[in-house]
Scaffold this motif. Structure first.
Motif, mmCIF file in Angstrom:
data_model
loop_
_atom_site.group_PDB
_atom_site.id
_atom_site.type_symbol
_atom_site.label_atom_id
_atom_site.label_comp_id
_atom_site.label_asym_id
_atom_site.label_seq_id
_atom_site.Cartn_x
_atom_site.Cartn_y
_atom_site.Cartn_z
ATOM 1 N N MET A 295 23.740 5.422 -3.315
ATOM 2 C CA MET A 295 23.202 4.529 -4.356
ATOM 3 C C MET A 295 21.669 4.553 -4.183
ATOM 4 O O MET A 295 21.387 4.309 -2.906
ATOM 5 N N VAL A 296 21.001 4.630 -5.386
ATOM 6 C CA VAL A 296 19.509 4.554 -5.304
ATOM 7 C C VAL A 296 19.207 3.332 -6.139
ATOM 8 O O VAL A 296 19.641 2.910 -7.031
ATOM 9 N N VAL A 297 18.153 2.585 -5.405
ATOM 10 C CA VAL A 297 17.632 1.409 -6.190
ATOM 11 C C VAL A 297 16.340 1.374 -6.290
ATOM 12 O O VAL A 297 15.453 1.983 -5.337
ATOM 13 N N LEU A 298 15.484 1.319 -7.243
ATOM 14 C CA LEU A 298 14.231 1.137 -7.637
ATOM 15 C C LEU A 298 13.776 -0.311 -7.640
ATOM 16 O O LEU A 298 14.280 -0.900 -8.600
ATOM 17 N N ARG A 299 12.969 -0.424 -6.815
ATOM 18 C CA ARG A 299 12.516 -2.046 -6.972
ATOM 19 C C ARG A 299 10.854 -2.121 -6.751
ATOM 20 O O ARG A 299 10.144 -1.298 -6.342
ATOM 21 N N GLU A 300 10.527 -3.011 -7.437
ATOM 22 C CA GLU A 300 8.850 -3.306 -7.317
ATOM 23 C C GLU A 300 8.516 -3.355 -5.721
ATOM 24 O O GLU A 300 9.085 -3.890 -5.082
ATOM 25 N N MET A 301 7.308 -2.778 -5.725
ATOM 26 C CA MET A 301 6.757 -2.749 -4.412
ATOM 27 C C MET A 301 6.184 -4.168 -3.997
ATOM 28 O O MET A 301 5.907 -4.877 -4.896
ATOM 29 N N ARG A 302 6.516 -4.661 -2.814
ATOM 30 C CA ARG A 302 6.030 -5.870 -2.260
ATOM 31 C C ARG A 302 4.561 -5.852 -1.812
ATOM 32 O O ARG A 302 4.118 -4.671 -1.556
ATOM 33 N N GLN A 303 3.946 -6.896 -1.865
ATOM 34 C CA GLN A 303 2.343 -7.012 -1.639
ATOM 35 C C GLN A 303 2.136 -6.299 -0.179
ATOM 36 O O GLN A 303 1.446 -5.859 -0.041
ATOM 37 N N ASP A 304 3.041 -6.519 0.714
ATOM 38 C CA ASP A 304 2.813 -6.363 2.274
ATOM 39 C C ASP A 304 3.289 -4.705 2.293
ATOM 40 O O ASP A 304 2.788 -4.182 3.312
ATOM 41 N N GLU A 305 3.877 -4.124 1.348
ATOM 42 C CA GLU A 305 3.850 -2.581 1.548
ATOM 43 C C GLU A 305 2.920 -1.752 0.851
ATOM 44 O O GLU A 305 2.806 -0.615 0.812
ATOM 45 N N TYR A 306 1.927 -2.582 0.029
ATOM 46 C CA TYR A 306 0.991 -1.997 -0.582
ATOM 47 C C TYR A 306 -0.184 -1.266 0.116
ATOM 48 O O TYR A 306 -0.478 0.029 -0.300
ATOM 49 N N PRO A 307 -0.640 -1.856 1.157
ATOM 50 C CA PRO A 307 -1.565 -0.960 1.969
ATOM 51 C C PRO A 307 -1.112 0.229 2.466
ATOM 52 O O PRO A 307 -1.987 1.329 2.667
ATOM 53 N N VAL A 308 0.297 0.261 2.869
ATOM 54 C CA VAL A 308 0.703 1.393 3.492
ATOM 55 C C VAL A 308 0.895 2.480 2.586
ATOM 56 O O VAL A 308 0.621 3.647 2.751
ATOM 57 N N TYR A 309 1.399 2.264 1.201
ATOM 58 C CA TYR A 309 1.286 2.969 0.088
ATOM 59 C C TYR A 309 -0.117 3.549 -0.144
ATOM 60 O O TYR A 309 -0.278 4.882 -0.487
ATOM 61 N N CYS A 310 -1.037 2.675 -0.148
ATOM 62 C CA CYS A 310 -2.615 3.203 -0.639
ATOM 63 C C CYS A 310 -2.802 4.194 0.484
ATOM 64 O O CYS A 310 -3.438 5.319 -0.072
ATOM 65 N N GLN A 311 -2.612 4.068 1.906
ATOM 66 C CA GLN A 311 -3.128 4.948 2.487
ATOM 67 C C GLN A 311 -2.361 6.278 2.463
ATOM 68 O O GLN A 311 -2.879 7.447 2.480
ATOM 69 N N TYR A 312 -0.980 6.318 2.325
ATOM 70 C CA TYR A 312 -0.293 7.481 2.153
ATOM 71 C C TYR A 312 -0.830 8.160 0.809
ATOM 72 O O TYR A 312 -1.170 9.333 0.715
ATOM 73 N N PHE A 313 -1.206 7.446 -0.330
ATOM 74 C CA PHE A 313 -1.598 7.890 -1.547
ATOM 75 C C PHE A 313 -2.822 8.484 -1.298
ATOM 76 O O PHE A 313 -3.346 10.034 -1.841
ATOM 77 N N ILE A 314 -3.900 8.011 -0.846
ATOM 78 C CA ILE A 314 -5.249 8.510 -0.554
ATOM 79 C C ILE A 314 -5.083 9.839 0.019
ATOM 80 O O ILE A 314 -5.652 10.693 0.079
#
Length: 158
Positions: free
Chosen positions: A1-20
């Motif tokens: 089963m796959v769940v799509l959930r809104e990103m939490r604020q504490d996860e955002y910096p890690v995402y930003c680094q990956y994305f950049i």
């Protein structure tokens, strides 16, 4: 089963680094920019779409979670936005971590996104895929996307 959930604020910096990191490599490879310029352009694009981080943006950053051994495990990201005027959504970024690729999670995530979007009246999903990203192109075609055009560029001068 796959769940799509809104990103939490504490996860955002890690995402930003990956994305950049990821997007700047794509910019440098596709447009011939220096690494420094590509990083700057990736940062500007991210800030343009998320000027206040996750707060108040028309873009949605989702985490892709899968149930493994009775627990949810974070396996990737899906960034999209909705254009209510033409009832479409645009996928800006879709990434499954390397160790979870080839297990069907990308297909399941697209299916889950389709269901979410249909519930809010969206009837079309659009995206751009780099021509050399054969794995992504294959996935998108397998789940029903069709090629509608080609992005092209030409460098002139220095």
């Amino acid at each position: 089963m796959v769940v799509l959930r809104e990103m939490r604020q504490d996860e955002y910096p890690v995402y930003c680094q990956y994305f950049i990191d990821d997007y700047s490599r794509e910019i440098a490879a596709n447009y011939g920019h220096s690494t420094e310029l590509a990083i700057e352009l990736a940062k500007k694009d991210l800030h343009r779409c998320f000027p206040n981080g996750l707060q108040g943006s028309e873009h949605s950053l989702l985490c892709i979670d899968v149930e493994l051994d009775g627990q949810l495990k974070h396996v990737g990201y899906l960034w999209h936005s909705i254009n209510a005027a033409d009832k479409s959504a645009y996928i800006s970024d879709f990434f499954v971590f390397n160790e979870y690729r080839g297990l069907g999670y990308g297909t399941l995530a697209i299916s889950a996104l389709e269901k979410q979007l249909q519930e809010v009246g969206v009837n079309q999903i659009k995206l751009r895929v780099a021509y050399q990203n054969e794995r992504a192109l294959k996935l998108y075609q397998e789940v029903g996307f069709v090629i509608t055009g080609f992005n092209m560029s030409k460098s002139i001068g220095n």
